[in-house]
Design a protein around this motif. Structure first.
Motif, PDB file in Angstrom:
ATOM      1  N   ALA A 122      -9.825  -7.739  -7.012  1.00 53.05           N
ATOM      2  CA  ALA A 122      -9.377  -6.846  -5.940  1.00 53.05           C
ATOM      3  C   ALA A 122     -10.039  -5.479  -6.050  1.00 53.05           C
ATOM      4  O   ALA A 122     -10.548  -4.931  -5.054  1.00 53.05           O
ATOM      5  N   LEU A 123     -10.061  -4.907  -7.253  1.00 46.56           N
ATOM      6  CA  LEU A 123     -10.655  -3.586  -7.420  1.00 46.56           C
ATOM      7  C   LEU A 123     -12.164  -3.630  -7.182  1.00 46.56           C
ATOM      8  O   LEU A 123     -12.741  -2.713  -6.583  1.00 46.56           O
ATOM      9  N   SER A 124     -12.811  -4.695  -7.623  1.00 48.00           N
ATOM     10  CA  SER A 124     -14.254  -4.825  -7.387  1.00 48.00           C
ATOM     11  C   SER A 124     -14.559  -4.860  -5.888  1.00 48.00           C
ATOM     12  O   SER A 124     -15.528  -4.241  -5.424  1.00 48.00           O
ATOM     13  N   LEU A 125     -13.731  -5.559  -5.126  1.00 49.19           N
ATOM     14  CA  LEU A 125     -13.929  -5.606  -3.676  1.00 49.19           C
ATOM     15  C   LEU A 125     -13.709  -4.239  -3.037  1.00 49.19           C
ATOM     16  O   LEU A 125     -14.434  -3.844  -2.118  1.00 49.19           O
ATOM     17  N   LEU A 126     -12.703  -3.505  -3.520  1.00 46.41           N
ATOM     18  CA  LEU A 126     -12.449  -2.168  -2.989  1.00 46.41           C
ATOM     19  C   LEU A 126     -13.629  -1.231  -3.272  1.00 46.41           C
ATOM     20  O   LEU A 126     -13.972  -0.380  -2.445  1.00 46.41           O
ATOM     21  N   ILE A 127     -14.250  -1.397  -4.447  1.00 49.12           N
ATOM     22  CA  ILE A 127     -15.448  -0.609  -4.760  1.00 49.12           C
ATOM     23  C   ILE A 127     -16.557  -0.948  -3.775  1.00 49.12           C
ATOM     24  O   ILE A 127     -17.201  -0.062  -3.188  1.00 49.12           O
ATOM     25  N   GLU A 128     -16.798  -2.241  -3.581  1.00 49.52           N
ATOM     26  CA  GLU A 128     -17.873  -2.677  -2.677  1.00 49.52           C
ATOM     27  C   GLU A 128     -17.657  -2.189  -1.243  1.00 49.52           C
ATOM     28  O   GLU A 128     -18.618  -1.890  -0.537  1.00 49.52           O
ATOM     29  N   LYS A 129     -16.406  -2.091  -0.829  1.00 48.71           N
ATOM     30  CA  LYS A 129     -16.095  -1.717   0.545  1.00 48.71           C
ATOM     31  C   LYS A 129     -15.939  -0.211   0.736  1.00 48.71           C
ATOM     32  O   LYS A 129     -15.567   0.240   1.828  1.00 48.71           O
ATOM     33  N   GLY A 130     -16.204   0.582  -0.301  1.00 51.08           N
ATOM     34  CA  GLY A 130     -16.247   2.029  -0.135  1.00 51.08           C
ATOM     35  C   GLY A 130     -14.962   2.778  -0.378  1.00 51.08           C
ATOM     36  O   GLY A 130     -14.873   3.972  -0.062  1.00 51.08           O
ATOM     37  N   TYR A 131     -13.954   2.106  -0.952  1.00 50.99           N
ATOM     38  CA  TYR A 131     -12.672   2.762  -1.197  1.00 50.99           C
ATOM     39  C   TYR A 131     -12.590   3.420  -2.573  1.00 50.99           C
ATOM     40  O   TYR A 131     -11.529   3.914  -2.956  1.00 50.99           O
ATOM     41  N   HIS A 157      -1.973  -5.939  -3.291  1.00 54.72           N
ATOM     42  CA  HIS A 157      -1.456  -5.429  -2.002  1.00 54.72           C
ATOM     43  C   HIS A 157      -2.530  -4.604  -1.298  1.00 54.72           C
ATOM     44  O   HIS A 157      -2.759  -4.768  -0.095  1.00 54.72           O
ATOM     45  N   LEU A 158      -3.155  -3.694  -2.031  1.00 55.84           N
ATOM     46  CA  LEU A 158      -4.185  -2.847  -1.426  1.00 55.84           C
ATOM     47  C   LEU A 158      -5.330  -3.677  -0.877  1.00 55.84           C
ATOM     48  O   LEU A 158      -5.775  -3.491   0.263  1.00 55.84           O
ATOM     49  N   LYS A 159      -5.813  -4.607  -1.697  1.00 59.33           N
ATOM     50  CA  LYS A 159      -6.928  -5.443  -1.244  1.00 59.33           C
ATOM     51  C   LYS A 159      -6.561  -6.251   0.001  1.00 59.33           C
ATOM     52  O   LYS A 159      -7.320  -6.315   0.968  1.00 59.33           O
ATOM     53  N   ASN A 160      -5.384  -6.845   0.003  1.00 59.05           N
ATOM     54  CA  ASN A 160      -4.982  -7.689   1.116  1.00 59.05           C
ATOM     55  C   ASN A 160      -4.823  -6.906   2.425  1.00 59.05           C
ATOM     56  O   ASN A 160      -5.012  -7.441   3.514  1.00 59.05           O
ATOM     57  N   ASN A 161      -4.465  -5.627   2.312  1.00 55.84           N
ATOM     58  CA  ASN A 161      -4.222  -4.834   3.510  1.00 55.84           C
ATOM     59  C   ASN A 161      -5.417  -3.994   3.940  1.00 55.84           C
ATOM     60  O   ASN A 161      -5.445  -3.518   5.085  1.00 55.84           O
ATOM     61  N   LEU A 162      -6.386  -3.823   3.058  1.00 59.70           N
ATOM     62  CA  LEU A 162      -7.543  -2.994   3.408  1.00 59.70           C
ATOM     63  C   LEU A 162      -8.802  -3.810   3.692  1.00 59.70           C
ATOM     64  O   LEU A 162      -9.707  -3.333   4.371  1.00 59.70           O
TER      65      LEU A 162
END
Length: 363
Positions: A167-176, A355-360
């Motif tokens: 989840a955190l890796s995806l948030l990094i990739e998506k600019g969050y 939760h963050l990943k699923n909603n962002l």
């Protein structure tokens, strides 16, 4: 829902007590690293200083540091250890403008008008309803992805779980994620998971302990030190996934502050505590949102560096600080240290991240 930053309502400087206030007084530093007696110490709130009849707000602030007048319209907020001979430090310990110092706490008005003297569940705890907090955080992150600087402060618990790392890796990739601050342990166990699928020798998905797994994190550190840098280690192609790899591939600053208990440590870990603090403050100065996950000491350190406001595009805006931990002690601790503007969420950080990943992120 279109997120809008709350408007900062500046003081009305036409009020008599502000018009009649004297200019602030400064005393020059005569010994390196030592403030003059009766120095003024900063809070987390906007503080104005009257210089030659004008009220000046420091662009970058920090609690427990001292204001230094640089020019008639510029004040720098400086740690004691960084004071130089000749620096003009503001002196005075009042906050009501009577000494040319005005601490202003009403810039961002609360929307809540229901302030009963007695109310149940007035403190935030495991019984608090957090749905609204999550929804607000989603909107803040969407906004700050484009308009701000989102800093994450991570404890090793964040990388002990398969879904959380993903989840955190995806948030990094998506600019969050614009910067990460952590210690040797977080990076070590994330890289261990990327290399061997374990954290402290335990499979990050099945939780099965691997035979001789207590060697895994040491083997990882040794490999990183052999490679000479995390960049070289990643380039060798053996780290399959993870937070550190994603940071390096996306050129996200990764500030790793050393600890007396560190193994190794990894090559980029900053052993000198004050150099580590300087590196962390570089990110705290730019931060518009700070999310602290399951790390009490790093959270307190970051909270003490981060004011309640920042100035972006010549406008004063709030800095949002979130402290997420399964322990109420840990979430309350930052407030006990003076960082009263923090929003706390009592939750398992693994659940929080998912939760963050699923909603962002729409997969």
């Amino acid at each position: 829902m279109n997120f809008e930053l709350p408007q900062f309502i500046a003081p009305n400087f036409n009020q008599d007590f502000l018009i009649d206030a004297p200019n602030c007084t400064t005393i020059e530093v005569i010994k390196e690293g030592v403030a003059p007696k009766n120095y003024h110490a900063m809070s987390i709130y906007p503080e104005y200083f009257k210089i030659n009849g004008n009220w000046v707000l420091p662009v970058e602030s920090r609690m427990d540091c001292v204001p230094v007048v640089v020019t008639n319209n510029k004040i720098e907020v400086v740690e004691f250890r960084n004071l130089n001979i000749g620096d003009k430090v503001v002196v005075g310990r009042t906050e009501d403008a009577s000494e040319g110092i005005y601490v202003y706490t009403k810039g961002f008005k609360s929307k809540s008008k229901n302030k009963d003297t007695f109310a149940f569940r007035s403190r935030r705890s495991r019984e608090t309803a957090f749905s609204k907090d999550y929804d607000e955080l989603y909107e803040i992150l969407k906004y700050d992805r484009e308009h701000g600087h989102i800093v994450w402060v991570l404890g090793p618990a964040v990388v002990f779980d398969y879904d959380t790392r993903k989840a955190l890796s995806l948030l990094i990739e998506k600019g969050y994620v614009h910067a990460i601050m952590a210690g040797n342990a977080m990076a070590t166990h994330d890289l261990e998971a990327g290399l061997l699928g374990t954290a402290l020798g335990q499979n990050i998905y099945t939780q099965e302990s691997i035979p001789m797994g207590h060697y895994n994190h040491l083997d990882l550190i040794n490999e990183a030190r052999r490679a000479g840098s995390l960049e070289n280690l990643i380039a060798e192609g053996n780290i399959k996934d993870g937070v550190v790899r994603t940071c390096i591939e996306n050129t996200i600053p990764l500030i790793l502050a050393g600890s007396i208990r560190d193994d190794g440590p990894l090559p980029p870990v900053i052993a000198n505590v004050y150099k580590a603090q300087d590196a962390m403050r570089t990110q705290a100065r730019k931060a518009t949102t700070v999310i602290c996950l399951a790390t009490t000491l790093h959270t307190i350190a970051t909270g003490n560096m981060t004011p309640s406001y920042t100035i972006r595009d010549n406008k004063v805006r709030p800095v949002y600080i979130y402290n997420v931990d399964i322990s109420e002690f840990a979430t309350n601790k930052l407030g006990d240290r003076g960082s009263l503007e923090v929003k706390t969420i009592v939750a398992n950080v693994q659940d929080f991240m998912v939760h963050l990943k699923n909603n962002l992120i729409s997969l």
